[in-house]
Design an enzyme around this catalytic site. Sequence first.
Site, PDB file in Angstrom:
ATOM      1  N   HIS A  78      38.434  46.043  41.452  1.00 47.06           N
ATOM      2  CA  HIS A  78      37.483  46.435  42.567  1.00 47.06           C
ATOM      3  C   HIS A  78      37.320  47.863  42.326  1.00 47.06           C
ATOM      4  CE1 HIS A  78      36.936  42.862  45.556  1.00 47.06           C
ATOM      5  NE2 HIS A  78      37.453  42.448  44.212  1.00 47.06           N
ATOM      6  N   HIS A 245      40.711  35.258  38.029  1.00 48.39           N
ATOM      7  CA  HIS A 245      41.260  34.413  38.933  1.00 48.39           C
ATOM      8  C   HIS A 245      42.390  33.387  38.257  1.00 48.39           C
ATOM      9  CE1 HIS A 245      37.030  34.499  40.980  1.00 48.39           C
ATOM     10  NE2 HIS A 245      37.809  35.814  40.987  1.00 48.39           N
TER      11      HIS A 245
END
Length: 721
Positions: A78, A245
């Site tokens: 992020h 993920h």
Amino acid sequence: MTWSNQDWWPNLLRLDILDDNAADLNPYGEDFDYAEEFQKLDLEEVKADIQEVMMSPQEWWPADYGTYGPLFIRMAWHSAGTYRTLDGRAGASGALQRLPPESSWPDNVNLDKARRLLQPVKQKYGRKLSWADLIVLAGNVALETMGFETFGFAGGREDEYKSNEATEWGPETEWETTSPERFKDGEVGDLKDPLANTVMGLIYVNPEGPYGEPDLEGSAANIREEFSRMAMNDEETVALIAGGHTFGKVHGADDETEVGPEPEAAPIEQQGLGWDHDFEKAGMITSGIEGPWNATPTQWDTGYVDNLLEYEWEPHKGPGGAWQWRPASEEEREDIEKAPSAQDFDESADPMMLTTDVALKHDEDYREVLERFQENPDEFQQAFAKAWYKLLHRDMGPKERLLGPEVPDDTFVWQDPIPDADYDLIGDEEVAELKAEILDSDLSVSQLAKTAWASASTYRDSDKRGGANGARIRLEPQRSWEVNEPEELETVLETYEEIQAAFNDSRSDDVRVSLADLIVLGGNAAVEQAAADAGYDVEVSFEPGRTDATQEQTDVESFEVLEPKVDGFRNYLGNAAELDDLYDTPEERLVDKAELLNLSVSEMTVLVGGMRALGATYGDSDRGVFTDEPGTLTNDFFVNLLDMDYEWESISENDEVFEVRDRETGEVEWEATRFDLIFGSNARLRAIADVYGAEDGEEEFVEDFVEAWSKVMQLDRFDLE
């Protein structure tokens, strides 16, 4: 509340975004050299300290599966993932995630805890290790600890100590909203420039789907739009999503627990931590979506890809009240391998998928990549390693800026490579000889200045791309940009090539000159000649050493985003009235460009005035050239701009072009654009114009122009730092 000028007059041109370029906000002082300090680190020791923190759960914040590894991966992702190609802003450099607004974005919920966990590491190494490097290095350490082989790591990111308010995040005034004004056609589709994220306050796209609905087609379209704007192709996009993920889970086991305000709105006693809630009762709450992606959330494997492809998935509202996906049948839900509970290994958890995950499976091109990765795990590993490396380092510029023992030998085209000089550089004698030859050619002061400016001003301090080094102005796409006047540019380049060939052929030694150096040298010679014609003896500083890139070293698509849509310095309006982006006026685009060039308000002002005096305008137009002596470095632009003997009248529908009339005779003396008139209409710019336009201001104007010009010509000379 004390109102600012911007509050009283919201349409006032914002110049304060240039003030940071004139100030040293670094608390270590002007002489601090982070590159030098970083080289003192034992990187293996640093990584060992990060790993110890990662594997040491704290009572004040729980660790999923006994490790903070997935949390650190999300933090690094992020931080770097805000980068966008259109203006090169955001990204991991600067550690902007620890400053508002990024520190309090809804997508960054609980990443304040990740950074606080790393506080002891930062405290131990102090000035030798920036937060910007530490945040992304922690992501690498996490991946390696969980069995993944990373491609490498480079340090060299310096910290910012103030938010970059030049970054436009979008028109919305509420978090997690999407308005039609964000898109060019008023509906979900192409984002307006320079945006990349499709939702205010989220890094990429809404994981539940567009507008929070489980729309697979729309989600895939948004993913492709967003990831392309952060310089990722389809394969890199799938690799990043699937690789990221593979680890960890999302949190949202409760939709009733009250979560406290974000860090910037939290009470003072929370000391910069936000989103307070009782995690012992409700579990950690971040996105509102709950569950892991696979059965092995702390080790590298193909579990995510296998689950996504081998099961059919259906949408449903999860325990946090958000849309998420589960295996479509009861039989599949029983069959899929369960993951351990994040906090209680005796319990199990059902794997889930996000709308953005399932969208990859239902998009034909993305699915082809997924299937290839499933069949070739080694290819998946390599693709994620390279995409992750690119994600973390895309905003750092050329390879020569990368520091540390883990910098890979590979050089990628996205790093805009430039060859090393395999010859001796020109010295003072050769510089003087070449300047004389250039000035004796048929090229005008205007042509020389415009070409040098066109080459050097492509530089962006945001991601250290562009600039004169490489002479890419002679390559596609730059040589065909409208603002560069391709036909005239071709004439200039042919002359430079003739001068270069004659000089290099005449040398019996190994001294050579590159076109990149020659173009800058020609611009410098033009400035010196124009100053001499105005009665001033100046010398523009010049450092040889630029080399010429090849077309093969130039990613045409990647460089297209550097093309100026308007250029206030050359008085190029382009199709400003038709541009559909988030800048309302040409003058706002001028200030934005000045910020990317790392200019102060005064430097922007003197450069515009000097370029007008040189006659260095697009199409050799006389717009803004308020002088009878174009090509002479006088202060006439400011003198006549401020002269009340003239009046100004708009002659274009959008008030972009104006006539300058003599008040007494009514005769039109010149034309001007908003780029010109703003220096008389804006109070702060007029105050600076007053200085340069005074009878005793011309010498200071010439000196300041030479200094600012030289700065722009050398912005990309990282080899001189």
